[in-house]
Design a protein around this motif. Sequence first.
Motif, PDB file in Angstrom:
ATOM      1  N   SER A   1       0.815 -26.650   8.020  1.00 20.52           N
ATOM      2  CA  SER A   1       0.660 -25.607   7.010  1.00 20.52           C
ATOM      3  C   SER A   1       1.265 -24.306   7.508  1.00 20.52           C
ATOM      4  O   SER A   1       1.328 -24.045   8.716  1.00 20.52           O
ATOM      5  CB  SER A   1      -0.820 -25.415   6.674  1.00 20.52           C
ATOM      6  N   THR A   2       1.717 -23.477   6.558  1.00 16.80           N
ATOM      7  CA  THR A   2       2.304 -22.206   6.961  1.00 16.80           C
ATOM      8  C   THR A   2       1.224 -21.167   7.208  1.00 16.80           C
ATOM      9  O   THR A   2       1.369 -20.308   8.063  1.00 16.80           O
ATOM     10  CB  THR A   2       3.272 -21.694   5.886  1.00 16.80           C
ATOM     11  N   ALA A   3       0.142 -21.271   6.445  1.00 16.94           N
ATOM     12  CA  ALA A   3      -0.972 -20.346   6.672  1.00 16.94           C
ATOM     13  C   ALA A   3      -2.020 -21.054   7.516  1.00 16.94           C
ATOM     14  O   ALA A   3      -2.243 -22.249   7.343  1.00 16.94           O
ATOM     15  CB  ALA A   3      -1.571 -19.929   5.333  1.00 16.94           C
ATOM     16  N   PRO A   4      -2.634 -20.364   8.465  1.00 21.86           N
ATOM     17  CA  PRO A   4      -3.634 -21.022   9.302  1.00 21.86           C
ATOM     18  C   PRO A   4      -4.868 -21.437   8.507  1.00 21.86           C
ATOM     19  O   PRO A   4      -5.247 -20.765   7.547  1.00 21.86           O
ATOM     20  CB  PRO A   4      -3.995 -19.955  10.343  1.00 21.86           C
ATOM     21  N   VAL A   5      -5.467 -22.564   8.919  1.00 23.60           N
ATOM     22  CA  VAL A   5      -6.722 -23.003   8.306  1.00 23.60           C
ATOM     23  C   VAL A   5      -7.858 -22.114   8.796  1.00 23.60           C
ATOM     24  O   VAL A   5      -8.712 -21.679   8.039  1.00 23.60           O
ATOM     25  CB  VAL A   5      -6.989 -24.473   8.675  1.00 23.60           C
TER      26      VAL A   5
ATOM     27  N   GLY B   1     -15.363  -9.222  16.689  1.00 25.48           N
ATOM     28  CA  GLY B   1     -14.207  -9.960  16.191  1.00 25.48           C
ATOM     29  C   GLY B   1     -14.495 -10.616  14.850  1.00 25.48           C
ATOM     30  O   GLY B   1     -15.626 -10.615  14.381  1.00 25.48           O
ATOM     31  N   THR B   2     -13.450 -11.193  14.250  1.00 27.04           N
ATOM     32  CA  THR B   2     -13.628 -11.789  12.930  1.00 27.04           C
ATOM     33  C   THR B   2     -13.083 -13.207  12.902  1.00 27.04           C
ATOM     34  O   THR B   2     -12.237 -13.586  13.707  1.00 27.04           O
ATOM     35  CB  THR B   2     -12.883 -10.979  11.842  1.00 27.04           C
ATOM     36  N   ILE B   3     -13.603 -13.971  11.948  1.00 26.58           N
ATOM     37  CA  ILE B   3     -13.155 -15.344  11.739  1.00 26.58           C
ATOM     38  C   ILE B   3     -12.698 -15.459  10.292  1.00 26.58           C
ATOM     39  O   ILE B   3     -13.407 -15.028   9.381  1.00 26.58           O
ATOM     40  CB  ILE B   3     -14.305 -16.343  11.969  1.00 26.58           C
ATOM     41  N   LEU B   4     -11.517 -16.019  10.108  1.00 26.32           N
ATOM     42  CA  LEU B   4     -11.011 -16.237   8.753  1.00 26.32           C
ATOM     43  C   LEU B   4     -10.873 -17.730   8.528  1.00 26.32           C
ATOM     44  O   LEU B   4     -10.309 -18.440   9.358  1.00 26.32           O
ATOM     45  CB  LEU B   4      -9.640 -15.575   8.573  1.00 26.32           C
TER      46      LEU B   4
ATOM     47  N   GLN C   1      -9.670 -16.269   4.168  1.00 28.19           N
ATOM     48  CA  GLN C   1     -10.805 -15.487   3.679  1.00 28.19           C
ATOM     49  C   GLN C   1     -11.783 -15.279   4.828  1.00 28.19           C
ATOM     50  O   GLN C   1     -11.820 -16.079   5.755  1.00 28.19           O
ATOM     51  CB  GLN C   1     -11.545 -16.246   2.571  1.00 28.19           C
ATOM     52  N   ALA C   2     -12.606 -14.234   4.713  1.00 26.11           N
ATOM     53  CA  ALA C   2     -13.673 -14.061   5.688  1.00 26.11           C
ATOM     54  C   ALA C   2     -14.549 -15.312   5.647  1.00 26.11           C
ATOM     55  O   ALA C   2     -14.915 -15.777   4.577  1.00 26.11           O
ATOM     56  CB  ALA C   2     -14.505 -12.830   5.345  1.00 26.11           C
ATOM     57  N   ALA C   3     -14.838 -15.880   6.817  1.00 24.19           N
ATOM     58  CA  ALA C   3     -15.558 -17.143   6.871  1.00 24.19           C
ATOM     59  C   ALA C   3     -16.982 -16.959   6.352  1.00 24.19           C
ATOM     60  O   ALA C   3     -17.581 -15.908   6.549  1.00 24.19           O
ATOM     61  CB  ALA C   3     -15.580 -17.664   8.300  1.00 24.19           C
ATOM     62  N   PRO C   4     -17.523 -18.003   5.690  1.00 23.83           N
ATOM     63  CA  PRO C   4     -18.925 -17.922   5.257  1.00 23.83           C
ATOM     64  C   PRO C   4     -19.824 -17.941   6.478  1.00 23.83           C
ATOM     65  O   PRO C   4     -19.364 -18.215   7.585  1.00 23.83           O
ATOM     66  CB  PRO C   4     -19.108 -19.199   4.435  1.00 23.83           C
ATOM     67  N   SER C   5     -21.102 -17.632   6.298  1.00 25.40           N
ATOM     68  CA  SER C   5     -21.951 -17.620   7.483  1.00 25.40           C
ATOM     69  C   SER C   5     -22.838 -18.855   7.489  1.00 25.40           C
ATOM     70  O   SER C   5     -23.343 -19.295   6.457  1.00 25.40           O
ATOM     71  CB  SER C   5     -22.787 -16.346   7.542  1.00 25.40           C
ATOM     72  N   GLY C   6     -23.002 -19.428   8.650  1.00 24.04           N
ATOM     73  CA  GLY C   6     -23.900 -20.556   8.811  1.00 24.04           C
ATOM     74  C   GLY C   6     -23.172 -21.885   8.873  1.00 24.04           C
ATOM     75  O   GLY C   6     -22.142 -22.088   8.232  1.00 24.04           O
ATOM     76  N   ALA C   7     -23.751 -22.794   9.684  1.00 28.48           N
ATOM     77  CA  ALA C   7     -23.134 -24.101   9.893  1.00 28.48           C
ATOM     78  C   ALA C   7     -23.066 -24.900   8.603  1.00 28.48           C
ATOM     79  O   ALA C   7     -22.104 -25.629   8.366  1.00 28.48           O
ATOM     80  CB  ALA C   7     -23.915 -24.871  10.949  1.00 28.48           C
ATOM     81  N   ALA C   8     -24.082 -24.756   7.743  1.00 28.19           N
ATOM     82  CA  ALA C   8     -24.089 -25.538   6.505  1.00 28.19           C
ATOM     83  C   ALA C   8     -22.913 -25.124   5.622  1.00 28.19           C
ATOM     84  O   ALA C   8     -22.241 -25.969   5.028  1.00 28.19           O
ATOM     85  CB  ALA C   8     -25.409 -25.334   5.768  1.00 28.19           C
ATOM     86  N   ALA C   9     -22.642 -23.814   5.558  1.00 28.94           N
ATOM     87  CA  ALA C   9     -21.535 -23.329   4.731  1.00 28.94           C
ATOM     88  C   ALA C   9     -20.202 -23.814   5.282  1.00 28.94           C
ATOM     89  O   ALA C   9     -19.299 -24.187   4.527  1.00 28.94           O
ATOM     90  CB  ALA C   9     -21.576 -21.812   4.662  1.00 28.94           C
ATOM     91  N   PHE C  10     -20.069 -23.827   6.599  1.00 24.93           N
ATOM     92  CA  PHE C  10     -18.837 -24.350   7.208  1.00 24.93           C
ATOM     93  C   PHE C  10     -18.652 -25.817   6.850  1.00 24.93           C
ATOM     94  O   PHE C  10     -17.560 -26.253   6.487  1.00 24.93           O
ATOM     95  CB  PHE C  10     -18.874 -24.181   8.734  1.00 24.93           C
ATOM     96  N   ALA C  11     -19.748 -26.586   6.973  1.00 28.73           N
ATOM     97  CA  ALA C  11     -19.650 -28.010   6.664  1.00 28.73           C
ATOM     98  C   ALA C  11     -19.249 -28.198   5.208  1.00 28.73           C
ATOM     99  O   ALA C  11     -18.432 -29.047   4.877  1.00 28.73           O
ATOM    100  CB  ALA C  11     -20.982 -28.704   6.955  1.00 28.73           C
ATOM    101  N   LYS C  12     -19.836 -27.395   4.348  1.00 32.41           N
ATOM    102  CA  LYS C  12     -19.524 -27.497   2.926  1.00 32.41           C
ATOM    103  C   LYS C  12     -18.053 -27.156   2.666  1.00 32.41           C
ATOM    104  O   LYS C  12     -17.414 -27.727   1.779  1.00 32.41           O
ATOM    105  CB  LYS C  12     -20.408 -26.533   2.147  1.00 32.41           C
ATOM    106  N   ALA C  13     -17.528 -26.232   3.477  1.00 33.95           N
ATOM    107  CA  ALA C  13     -16.130 -25.842   3.311  1.00 33.95           C
ATOM    108  C   ALA C  13     -15.181 -26.864   3.927  1.00 33.95           C
ATOM    109  O   ALA C  13     -13.974 -26.646   3.959  1.00 33.95           O
ATOM    110  CB  ALA C  13     -15.905 -24.471   3.924  1.00 33.95           C
ATOM    111  N   GLY C  14     -15.729 -27.963   4.457  1.00 33.97           N
ATOM    112  CA  GLY C  14     -14.864 -29.016   4.965  1.00 33.97           C
ATOM    113  C   GLY C  14     -14.601 -28.937   6.454  1.00 33.97           C
ATOM    114  O   GLY C  14     -13.522 -29.293   6.919  1.00 33.97           O
ATOM    115  N   VAL C  15     -15.575 -28.459   7.214  1.00 30.04           N
ATOM    116  CA  VAL C  15     -15.435 -28.397   8.667  1.00 30.04           C
ATOM    117  C   VAL C  15     -16.376 -29.432   9.287  1.00 30.04           C
ATOM    118  O   VAL C  15     -17.593 -29.336   9.133  1.00 30.04           O
ATOM    119  CB  VAL C  15     -15.776 -26.993   9.207  1.00 30.04           C
TER     120      VAL C  15
END
Lengths: 525, 354
Positions: free
Chosen positions: A266-270, A326-329, A333-347
């Motif tokens: 991908s050209t844009a980072p995940v 620091g920040t996480i994108l 987009q600014a990353a959601p907070s919490g492990a559940a949100a990350f999992a939902k976003a496909g992590v």
Amino acid sequence: MADPVKQGNGTPPVLQLLGVSKYFPGVIANEDVNLDVRPGEILGLLGENGAGKSTLMNVVTGIYQADAGEIILDGYGAEFATPQDAIRAGIGMVHQHFKLVPAFTVAENIHLGWSETPKRTSRAVLEARTRELSERFGFPVDPAARVETLSAGEQQRVEILRVLSREARLLILDEPTAVLTPQETRELFTALRAFRAKGNAVIIISHKLDEVMEITDRVTVLRAGRNVGTWATADCSPNMLAATMVGHDIQRQDLHARSGDAAPVSTAPVISLRDVTVRNDQNVVTLSDVTLDIFGGEIFGVAGVAGNGQRELTEILTGLITPSAGTILLDGQAAPSGAAAFAKAGVGHIPQDRLNSALAPSLGITDNMAVREYDRAPIGSGVLYRATEAHALAETIAEVADVTIPDFSMPVRNLSGGNQQRLVARREMRIARRLLVAAYPSRGLDIGAIASMHRYFASLRDEGVAVVIVSEDLGELLGLSDRIGVLCGGRMMAVLDSITADSEEIGLLMGGRTSGASVQTEALT
Amino acid sequence: MSRFQRFPTAPARRILVCRAIAILVSVIVVSLLLAMSGRNVGELAHLVLTSTIGSRFGLEDLALFMTPLLLTGGAVTVTRRMGLWNIGGEGQFYLGAAGAAGVGLFIHGPAILILPLMALAAMLCGMIWILLPALARAFADVNEIITTLLLNFVAGLLVYWLATGPWRDRVTGALASTERLPVSIPDLWGVVHWGFPLALLIVGGLAAIMSSTRWGYEVRISGASAGMARYAGMPVRVRIISAMLLSGALAALAGMFEVAGTVHRLQGGMADNFGYLGIVVAVLARGSCLAVIPAAFLMALILDVGIVLQTQQVAATVVLAITGLVLLLVAIADECAHYRVVTPATGRTVRKAS
Ligand SMILES: Nc1ncnc2c1ncn2[C@@H]1O[C@H](COP(=O)(O)OP(=O)(O)OP(=O)(O)O)[C@@H](O)[C@H]1O
Ligand SMILES: [Mg+2]
């Protein structure tokens, strides 16, 4: 393929198993196994995940009782009702999952449940005794340290010392090097050779064939609970052992090669980290100023000696902890907070310590497999949790993971270590639409399973998913990843292109030295 | 040569068999003790049987005892699933009784409206009573066993004060109780009121919630492995609080049933240890909601037997002694269920190692 070694007529074996069988409900763990180990030798016990290696050794040490067969010790029939009986007879075992009391000190753990522990005693006495034992057996430990503060390698030394101090003549090690750094592995092997030189015997279970080639004198291979044969290590090669374990040849393939219809990088980072710093509870910086872009369709390897920020990096990438600075994108987009949100976003996340952090050991397999998908159809609908759908999901995961499960309500801790890992890996791959973070993913897996997991990582990459692999095995990283980041002391020392990187350079970086010109900080920009 | 060996898991059937033996043994021990103290055991046994499960009155009594035990037992079981203990059932029971009595005494209207209102008020009071321990547990990791326990004494005194002070009976001038509530839960069968089938339904519903809602799943995971709950990003704090609030509401509902169905007034000491006995019920049920039903039945039976024995001049403390004995023997039985006879492998023909 070399012939199995004929029963020698030299020294009588320390331990001999004749026709040992062990059955669990619906599972043949061992059947008709013959095995012997002689004084002054190191025997390797090999086999695929679930082949019955741990179970066989648990039978030898009295944790389980054989359903058939005989255990012969020094030429006499023996049976052990408890592990204490086994240790009294000189057989000591260090388990796949350590069995120390985390809140106790090293000295206390060494003296726990030992008949020779003085009745009235003090801390100082126990520590002095421990120091003396540690010198005698050549296993350096800090007697006053609490076990929970020790690294895996140090904990293992305590386990071994605990067994040796009870005058073990036969030491059984279940996948001892899985959690060790290469340096710790070398130290362990030196100590094992010294132990062997005194006429003692060792049985070592391992999936790492080059280590087996290095340290063992003979190897016995189990397949599906049965003994396939015993060979002198000198007559073996890693390929021949692998083929014997699996029952067919294993093809090595070049995983760098992308399939024809693979999605491009991908050209844009995940996911992007910008100046991410993490402090632990003691306010010590454990991850320092990491800036990193990981792209879809690439495999990013993380190299480094354990404890240099790998855990923090994986936890940051999966939303388990938030950075102190620091920040996480995530996808820009600014990353959601919490492990559940990350999992939902496909992590997806395959963590380091699966049994305790990715699984609930006492719950059934169904409950454990549903954890990532219980909040969505078909398992979750509204407030409901559909147990039948969860069961169907568990069956699907078990099938692709190639794990046979007799009873899905059985506690997941009853599965073999490697099978637990396979299930977790498949569960996480299912949800990894954007990113899969895998810490030491091949730990505890047999080579067949490693190969198929690597293939799966490659196909995730080809689908355009970003894959982050943390590993201590440089060979694994170089063979799989597109770029390799090296961590040392919480810093990302460099990010290298794995085609041009060599292990020597990475080794230097892991030790904290930068070698000037060859360091590229951003390979893909 | 065979011997006993401990297995890591015990199948349900073995547990049942071992427990049946344990209960049999406790009956034998109690009979022996009674015989040794010069009682005619045969006569007593006959009396106990006819006045408990052997007669209509006995069965009615059993159902009356079971009603609060089902709810307080269920209350403790809910927290057990979360890996916590609610020792405060007694206090929440009192608060539920007080809240229900407050509504019943001071709001007048048709029973069809007042009764649900009483139940609501009761559950609300019970939840308020457990809120502080729940918050302390969730946010400050304060051990809930101690906080819930200590609040029991406060609740007991509060009800005494209400019943002898501001809400005391000014009509008949009875001591230590309020006047009779104008509404009551309708009777179903003799003295057994509708609270009994309702309590059974609630326990059944609880089992369904635990096994087939997402909330139940999260509670199960969080209770079994804190590491996995964190890993999956489950809202553990919220689950701790909600499980404890549900628990408080259940114990309080037991208080409402008691005040509106059986006692008909608020009086000091009316919780009668039902809150504490709920812990016993939950231990017997081993964390399973449906098993609360037989466990509550057993506990009710013990209480009933105790009352019969009291009429025969056996000391009242005998109930406690029997409960203790049964619990001890059941605990031993549960442990025994892990053991099985194993025959070490000798039957097989040994091959010559030549
Ligand atoms: N207590 C148990 N109850 C039921 N089945 C069990 C139990 N312990 C082991 N098994 C089963 O026995 C088989 C052999 O397991 P074992 O742990 O011996 O494998 P292993 O060779 O050590 O594998 P690995 O390399 O993955 O550690 C597996 O199928 C496992 O699920
Ligand atoms: Mg194993």
